[in-house]
Design a protein around this motif. Structure first.
Motif, PDB file in Angstrom:
ATOM      1  N   SER A   1       0.831  -1.200   0.000  1.00  0.00           N
ATOM      2  CA  SER A   1       0.000   0.000   0.000  1.00  0.00           C
ATOM      3  C   SER A   1       0.869   1.254   0.000  1.00  0.00           C
ATOM      4  O   SER A   1       1.671   1.450  -0.911  1.00  0.00           O
TER       5      SER A   1
ATOM      6  N   GLN B   1      -0.056  -4.542  -3.610  1.00  0.00           N
ATOM      7  CA  GLN B   1      -1.335  -3.840  -3.510  1.00  0.00           C
ATOM      8  C   GLN B   1      -1.132  -2.345  -3.260  1.00  0.00           C
ATOM      9  O   GLN B   1      -1.479  -1.808  -2.211  1.00  0.00           O
TER      10      GLN B   1
ATOM     11  N   TRP C   1      -0.567   1.900  -3.350  1.00  0.00           N
ATOM     12  CA  TRP C   1      -1.268   3.175  -3.243  1.00  0.00           C
ATOM     13  C   TRP C   1      -0.526   4.158  -4.129  1.00  0.00           C
ATOM     14  O   TRP C   1       0.700   4.054  -4.271  1.00  0.00           O
TER      15      TRP C   1
ATOM     16  N   PRO D   1      -4.695   4.649  -5.572  1.00  0.00           N
ATOM     17  CA  PRO D   1      -5.524   3.920  -6.528  1.00  0.00           C
ATOM     18  C   PRO D   1      -5.682   4.690  -7.829  1.00  0.00           C
ATOM     19  O   PRO D   1      -5.496   5.905  -7.880  1.00  0.00           O
TER      20      PRO D   1
ATOM     21  N   GLY E   1      -0.823  -8.247  -6.474  1.00  0.00           N
ATOM     22  CA  GLY E   1      -2.123  -7.598  -6.355  1.00  0.00           C
ATOM     23  C   GLY E   1      -3.201  -8.590  -6.002  1.00  0.00           C
ATOM     24  O   GLY E   1      -2.990  -9.806  -5.972  1.00  0.00           O
TER      25      GLY E   1
ATOM     26  N   CYS F   1      -9.249  -6.344  -4.111  1.00  0.00           N
ATOM     27  CA  CYS F   1      -8.792  -5.101  -3.500  1.00  0.00           C
ATOM     28  C   CYS F   1      -8.970  -3.947  -4.473  1.00  0.00           C
ATOM     29  O   CYS F   1      -8.816  -4.109  -5.695  1.00  0.00           O
TER      30      CYS F   1
ATOM     31  N   SER G   1      -6.995  -1.802  -5.121  1.00  0.00           N
ATOM     32  CA  SER G   1      -5.731  -1.502  -5.771  1.00  0.00           C
ATOM     33  C   SER G   1      -5.456  -2.386  -6.979  1.00  0.00           C
ATOM     34  O   SER G   1      -4.378  -2.294  -7.573  1.00  0.00           O
TER      35      SER G   1
ATOM     36  N   THR H   1      -4.548  -0.476 -10.042  1.00  0.00           N
ATOM     37  CA  THR H   1      -3.261   0.183  -9.848  1.00  0.00           C
ATOM     38  C   THR H   1      -2.113  -0.804 -10.015  1.00  0.00           C
ATOM     39  O   THR H   1      -1.095  -0.503 -10.652  1.00  0.00           O
ATOM     40  N   THR H   2      -2.253  -1.993  -9.439  1.00  0.00           N
ATOM     41  CA  THR H   2      -1.219  -3.016  -9.580  1.00  0.00           C
ATOM     42  C   THR H   2      -0.951  -3.310 -11.045  1.00  0.00           C
ATOM     43  O   THR H   2       0.202  -3.356 -11.490  1.00  0.00           O
TER      44      THR H   2
ATOM     45  N   THR I   1      -5.855  -3.727   2.847  1.00  0.00           N
ATOM     46  CA  THR I   1      -6.341  -3.661   1.474  1.00  0.00           C
ATOM     47  C   THR I   1      -7.857  -3.672   1.359  1.00  0.00           C
ATOM     48  O   THR I   1      -8.401  -3.029   0.480  1.00  0.00           O
TER      49      THR I   1
END
Length: 437
Positions: free
Chosen positions: A97, A119, A121, A123, A194, A198, A200, A203-204, A226
């Motif tokens: 994160s 995972q 940050w 997003p 990832g 989640c 995220s 984003t992953t 997450t």
């Protein structure tokens, strides 16, 4: 070594039996104690470990500003680390994160030989409930404050300052661009862990697509950092392989100079099977329509005094029951795709609102859990709306079902209008990437 000061920021240092050694560095806002078991495992693999509280968090001095550029503090710690007699002059960055964000901010340091990002940050898009949870329990003050999210939902006034609210793209886009530019510029191996469950996940996948030498693993893991796993968890969360063990073995391999790139893995939800393939979806896949059953034209009548509820990700959605403010359609035939599903429909409304599409997996036992969702703004009048849901890999077994739910807001996950809204929805299509790769 515990409570080692480095330019006013406090770190814990763990050393292996054989020195000098490469060092794994984690800069965290969550407190270092939770990382001690991983540090112990890494020292057992012959690596030194440096865990630092970020500026203004836990034992470190100063003020924490979520999303501030972490490059300067990160480079200072890496300079200090590589100058120690127990260091061989090389480092590896690791984190979950916000820790992953801090790692990418420091990746340009010449000592860095690899980054393990789990995972991450910030997003790509923000769900209000996840952002509220971050700002109440994680992102404000010096310590973690578990339980404040639930308290915030029950009070007319927020129990802690939240900053600008509700969140807008300005809340995360600067940090997302910063991370993207540093990932593109980095020429080191990277591991991207990832979870489809989640926020995220997108984003992953995006960060992995920007990296030059990426290994990507997408699973179905849940963790307190997450998403909020509830006691009444209805998700069949796979326990193997453990993401921390994947990260630690990857870091140990990179430290020895091994090539870590082979090893992509993708969990397919529904069947819950692992496949040895790249989880990153195709950029422009052919789309196919899933046949839908339900009323051809339906209305959504939003009551601001009783907005459509969004239960925690792990909860059984069947508890919500029938309502007048949701259009629910069922998909027929085999449900399997990898990537971003899109809901398209014609809408007619009297007020501006946010149309939410939620893809729901129903088991033969009637348990219904969220697979993916997305939103799109709609304006007064008549027109077309297209909602892009978060990416996922899914293959539902025989007897399982997929539902598409359309709502106006989904409190507290997606903002609901403060005035009554009526939306007529017709001509709904659910388009998914053409099968599994």
């Amino acid at each position: 070594m515990i409570d080692v000061p480095v330019d006013g920021l406090v770190a814990d240092v763990f050393l292996p039996g054989r020195l000098p050694a490469p060092a794994v560095v984690v800069r965290t806002p969550y407190g270092t104690a939770g990382l001690w078991p991983e540090a112990d495992a890494l020292t057992g693999a012959g690596l030194a470990v440096v865990l630092q509280d970020l500026r203004g968090r836990h034992r470190s001095t100063g003020e924490f500003q979520a999303g501030a550029d972490e490059e300067a503090d990160g480079h200072t710690l890496l300079d200090w680390t590589t100058a120690q007699p127990w260091s061989d002059g090389t480092t590896l960055l690791y984190g979950t994160s916000y820790e992953a964000y801090a790692a990418w901010c420091a990746v340009a340091h010449p000592s860095v030989r690899g980054v393990a990002s789990r995972q991450p940050w910030p997003p790509v898009t923000v769900a209000v409930d996840e952002e509220l949870w971050w700002r109440t329990e994680i992102g404000g003050g010096r310590q973690l404050r578990p339980g404040l999210y639930d308290l915030a939902l029950s009070r007319p006034v927020w129990p802690v300052p939240l900053g600008a609210w509700p969140p807008t793209p300005s809340s995360w886009r600067t940090q997302a661009r910063r991370t993207a530019s540093r990932i593109r510029a980095a020429n080191v191996p990277s591991l991207h862990l990832g979870s489809w469950y989640c926020g995220s996940a997108a984003t992953t996948l995006r960060q992995a697509s920007l990296a030059r030498r990426a290994t990507v693993v997408m699973g179905g893991w849940a963790s307190p950092l997450t998403h909020r796993l509830q006691p009444e968890c209805a998700i069949d969360v796979p326990v193997d392989p453990d993401p921390a063990e994947l990260a630690l073995s990857w870091l140990a391999a990179v430290a020895t100079g091994a090539d870590p790139r082979p090893g992509h893995r993708c969990l397919v939800l529904g069947s819950n099977r692992w496949e040895p393939r790249d989880p990153r979806p195709s950029a422009r896949p052919p789309l196919r329509a899933l046949p839908l059953t339900g009323r051809a034209s339906s209305s959504i009548d939003h009551d601001p005094a009783d907005p459509y509820p969004s239960l925690p990700h792990s909860a059984d959605l069947s508890a919500v029951g029938p309502r007048a403010d949701v259009v629910r359609l069922g998909a027929t035939g085999r449900v399997a795709w990898h990537g971003t599903a899109r809901a398209r429909c014609r809408v007619e409304t009297d007020r501006p609102a946010e149309l939410v599409a939620t893809l729901v997996h129903e088991t033969p036992a009637g348990v219904r859990t969220r697979l993916s969702d997305g939103t799109a703004p709609i304006t007064p009048g008549s027109g077309m709306a297209e909602i892009r849901c978060a990416p996922v890999a899914v293959d539902l077994p025989a007897g399982h079902a997929l539902h598409l739910e359309l709502t106006v807001g989904r409190h507290p996950r997606h903002t609901a209008p403060e005035t009554p809204v009526s939306v007529t929805v017709s001509g709904v299509d659910l388009l998914v990437p053409g099968g599994r790769r």
